[in-house]
Design an enzyme around this catalytic site. Sequence first.
Site, PDB file in Angstrom:
ATOM      1  N   ALA A 189       0.858  -1.200   0.000  1.00 18.49           N
ATOM      2  CA  ALA A 189       0.000   0.000   0.000  1.00 18.49           C
ATOM      3  C   ALA A 189       0.884   1.237   0.000  1.00 18.49           C
ATOM      4  O   ALA A 189       0.744   2.128   0.833  1.00 18.49           O
ATOM      5  CB  ALA A 189      -0.936  -0.018   1.211  1.00 18.49           C
ATOM      6  N   GLY A 190       1.840   1.268  -0.948  1.00 14.15           N
ATOM      7  CA  GLY A 190       2.704   2.438  -1.120  1.00 14.15           C
ATOM      8  C   GLY A 190       2.163   3.316  -2.235  1.00 14.15           C
ATOM      9  O   GLY A 190       0.958   3.288  -2.547  1.00 14.15           O
ATOM     10  N   VAL A 191       3.054   4.076  -2.845  1.00 13.15           N
ATOM     11  CA  VAL A 191       2.641   5.052  -3.849  1.00 13.15           C
ATOM     12  C   VAL A 191       1.965   4.362  -5.056  1.00 13.15           C
ATOM     13  O   VAL A 191       0.842   4.709  -5.442  1.00 13.15           O
ATOM     14  CB  VAL A 191       3.874   5.854  -4.339  1.00 13.15           C
ATOM     15  N   ARG A 279      10.781  -0.354  -5.848  1.00  8.70           N
ATOM     16  CA  ARG A 279      11.606  -0.444  -7.056  1.00  8.70           C
ATOM     17  C   ARG A 279      13.075  -0.539  -6.653  1.00  8.70           C
ATOM     18  O   ARG A 279      13.462  -0.090  -5.583  1.00  8.70           O
ATOM     19  CB  ARG A 279      11.374   0.779  -7.957  1.00  8.70           C
ATOM     20  N   ALA A 327      10.871  11.459 -10.592  1.00  7.23           N
ATOM     21  CA  ALA A 327      11.347  11.933 -11.888  1.00  7.23           C
ATOM     22  C   ALA A 327      12.012  13.310 -11.765  1.00  7.23           C
ATOM     23  O   ALA A 327      13.102  13.541 -12.300  1.00  7.23           O
ATOM     24  CB  ALA A 327      10.170  12.007 -12.856  1.00  7.23           C
ATOM     25  N   HIS A 451      -8.750  35.203  -4.277  1.00  4.42           N
ATOM     26  CA  HIS A 451      -9.971  34.609  -3.734  1.00  4.42           C
ATOM     27  C   HIS A 451     -11.006  34.483  -4.852  1.00  4.42           C
ATOM     28  O   HIS A 451     -11.131  35.402  -5.648  1.00  4.42           O
ATOM     29  CB  HIS A 451     -10.541  35.497  -2.623  1.00  4.42           C
TER      30      HIS A 451
HETATM   31  P1  NAD Z   1       6.745   2.127  -2.080  1.00  4.30           P
HETATM   32  O1  NAD Z   1       8.001   1.967  -1.329  1.00  4.30           O
HETATM   33  O2  NAD Z   1       6.077   3.434  -2.123  1.00  4.30           O
HETATM   34  O3  NAD Z   1       5.647   1.099  -1.512  1.00  4.30           O
HETATM   35  C1  NAD Z   1       5.852  -0.294  -1.441  1.00  4.30           C
HETATM   36  C2  NAD Z   1       5.100  -0.822  -0.232  1.00  4.30           C
HETATM   37  O4  NAD Z   1       5.139  -2.242  -0.282  1.00  4.30           O
HETATM   38  C3  NAD Z   1       5.729  -0.423   1.098  1.00  4.30           C
HETATM   39  O5  NAD Z   1       4.735   0.184   1.908  1.00  4.30           O
HETATM   40  C4  NAD Z   1       6.213  -1.748   1.676  1.00  4.30           C
HETATM   41  O6  NAD Z   1       6.121  -1.810   3.078  1.00  4.30           O
HETATM   42  C5  NAD Z   1       5.275  -2.739   1.033  1.00  4.30           C
HETATM   43  N1  NAD Z   1       5.806  -4.103   0.954  1.00  4.30           N
HETATM   44  C6  NAD Z   1       7.056  -4.474   0.627  1.00  4.30           C
HETATM   45  N2  NAD Z   1       7.162  -5.831   0.643  1.00  4.30           N
HETATM   46  C7  NAD Z   1       5.931  -6.310   0.978  1.00  4.30           C
HETATM   47  C8  NAD Z   1       5.382  -7.627   1.132  1.00  4.30           C
HETATM   48  N3  NAD Z   1       6.131  -8.730   0.963  1.00  4.30           N
HETATM   49  N4  NAD Z   1       4.064  -7.749   1.458  1.00  4.30           N
HETATM   50  C9  NAD Z   1       3.291  -6.639   1.636  1.00  4.30           C
HETATM   51  N5  NAD Z   1       3.771  -5.378   1.503  1.00  4.30           N
HETATM   52  C10 NAD Z   1       5.067  -5.212   1.166  1.00  4.30           C
HETATM   53  O7  NAD Z   1       7.064   1.547  -3.532  1.00  4.30           O
HETATM   54  P2  NAD Z   1       6.163   1.590  -4.859  1.00  4.30           P
HETATM   55  O8  NAD Z   1       4.772   1.986  -4.539  1.00  4.30           O
HETATM   56  O9  NAD Z   1       6.388   0.275  -5.514  1.00  4.30           O
HETATM   57  O10 NAD Z   1       6.844   2.735  -5.701  1.00  4.30           O
HETATM   58  C11 NAD Z   1       8.220   2.587  -6.106  1.00  4.30           C
HETATM   59  C12 NAD Z   1       8.899   3.912  -6.249  1.00  4.30           C
HETATM   60  O11 NAD Z   1       8.353   4.627  -7.338  1.00  4.30           O
HETATM   61  C13 NAD Z   1       8.733   4.762  -5.011  1.00  4.30           C
HETATM   62  O12 NAD Z   1       9.993   5.273  -4.650  1.00  4.30           O
HETATM   63  C14 NAD Z   1       7.827   5.862  -5.435  1.00  4.30           C
HETATM   64  O13 NAD Z   1       8.147   7.084  -4.810  1.00  4.30           O
HETATM   65  C15 NAD Z   1       8.029   5.945  -6.941  1.00  4.30           C
HETATM   66  N6  NAD Z   1       6.767   6.381  -7.544  1.00  4.30           N
HETATM   67  C16 NAD Z   1       6.407   7.682  -7.431  1.00  4.30           C
HETATM   68  C17 NAD Z   1       5.176   8.090  -7.921  1.00  4.30           C
HETATM   69  C18 NAD Z   1       4.761   9.513  -7.784  1.00  4.30           C
HETATM   70  O14 NAD Z   1       5.618  10.379  -7.644  1.00  4.30           O
HETATM   71  N7  NAD Z   1       3.472   9.831  -7.784  1.00  4.30           N
HETATM   72  C19 NAD Z   1       4.307   7.188  -8.500  1.00  4.30           C
HETATM   73  C20 NAD Z   1       4.711   5.872  -8.576  1.00  4.30           C
HETATM   74  C21 NAD Z   1       5.938   5.475  -8.083  1.00  4.30           C
END
Ligand code: NAD
Length: 478
Positions: A189-191, A279, A327, A451
């Site tokens: 549940a990351g980005v 990543r 990026a 405003h």
């Molecule tokens: P992330 O690190 O944001 O989230 C990955 C999540 O997966 C973490 O919360 C982690 O705890 C969880 N995780 C890891 N192993 C696990 C497992 N075995 N089981 C369950 N959960 C697990 O990584 P992401 O979402 O893959 O994104 C990768 C990179 O790309 C990040 O650095 C992000 O900043 C970048 N990105 C940025 C944007 C943006 O700027 N809007 C968009 C997409 C990606």
Amino acid sequence: MSDKYDLVVIGSGPAGYVAAIKAAQLGLKTACVEQWLDDKDKLQLGGTCLNVGCIPSKALLDSSYKFAEVRDDLSVHGISVKNPKFDVAAMLARKDKIVTQLTGGIAGLFKHNGVTAISGKAKVLFGTKVEVTDAKGNVKELEASNIIIAAGSLPVNIPPAPIDNEYIIDSTGALELTEIPARLGVIGAGVIGLELGSVWRRLGSEVVMLEALDDFLPMMDLQISKEAAKVFKKQGLDIRLGARVTNAEVKDGSVVVTYSSADGEHTETFDKLIVAVGRKPNSEGLFASDSGVTLDERGFIYVNDYCETEAPHVYAVGDIVRGPMLAHKGSEEGVMVVERIMGEQAQMNYDCIPSVIYTHPEIAAVGRTEQELIADGVEYKTGVFPFAASGRALAANDPQGMVKMIAHAETDRILGCHILGASAADLVQQVVIAMEFGSSAEDLALTVFGHPTLSEAVHEAALAVDGHAIHIANRKKR
Ligand code: NAD
């Protein structure tokens, strides 16, 4: 044409192509080596961001948001739409068209600025030489006065959930689903998990997100991540924290996922499973053993504050070096390196890099979080303004979230800003500019904001830092 260049850039993502264009603008004879080919074996510039990252994901986020708005949110405006339909193929075609337009745009900019695009996989050799192997196996050597490595990053795979590109997919596969899965599992549940989970949730999938950590978005300010968790729950994203996936296997056209959490082992069945667990740097096979470039234990290229590797005249920028994988961070590092090659004293302000999660509402941040400041023993003050008190947000039917401003307790210098809300990505940029100029919260508070705008919430949060907000009851500051 000679194979000698002032600068060879490896990788044409936002870090690489920006560096290449900047270098050519400043008069350097520049080549950019890229290995990405489209399905017709044509060189594809733009890297992850343009091809399978930021841009296509935003295209899907916008399409799916419009659909969800029509289905769920227009009646409040007095608009009724009966049984709106969604055409996934049209959404994907629109996304592909945008990608083609933008990647073609980079090719055009290369041509206009005189950057030579070279198709193939690059390897850094001893003495600023680069070996390029094209798709047919032809090898040639480039001589460079300087090299910038901007080879980017790749999705992390985890052994319990091996990608099969049909049922178990990574972030790239999740941009290509041709049907809306009835049940979608997301590991992480990351980005990426939140953005892609949002796309398919809006289109009707039941989305279950399995996150290994016990805390939701721990890198964000806790007040914001706590509020965001509530909002996403209301949207129907089923986010399960402390859930560690131990197995995923395809059975009878479904993915059966086993995960363990504090209350034991669980099994869930999904139509598709997205793996979005982070990543890793794309540094494998990029160097000859005597290149002089060193990697850290996680595969990131070791660089100093100026993106210099341990090999003279070899630089590395973007996702392949330390720091956030964003990026715009890579682009600015690329520009800094080129300017330094040209003899300028350029440097990066790593304290002032905005980051955004493009959910709705968006989550955007710059600078320090409250929990980081507590951990470091820094005295601070905060000002919070909820969008529920913003006339513009109410008019737009977008009153969720808040702006939180953090300033130093004594100097009043802005240390961070954290926003959950519509257009948070654009709002936070105002604070990035203020911070870049060393602004105090009072400086922002004394600035005239138009405003009615969402930006007024930034103004009010700055005012609230010293208890001077007008449109909310001020609380006693800590
Ligand atoms: P992330 O690190 O944001 O989230 C990955 C999540 O997966 C973490 O919360 C982690 O705890 C969880 N995780 C890891 N192993 C696990 C497992 N075995 N089981 C369950 N959960 C697990 O990584 P992401 O979402 O893959 O994104 C990768 C990179 O790309 C990040 O650095 C992000 O900043 C970048 N990105 C940025 C944007 C943006 O700027 N809007 C968009 C997409 C990606």
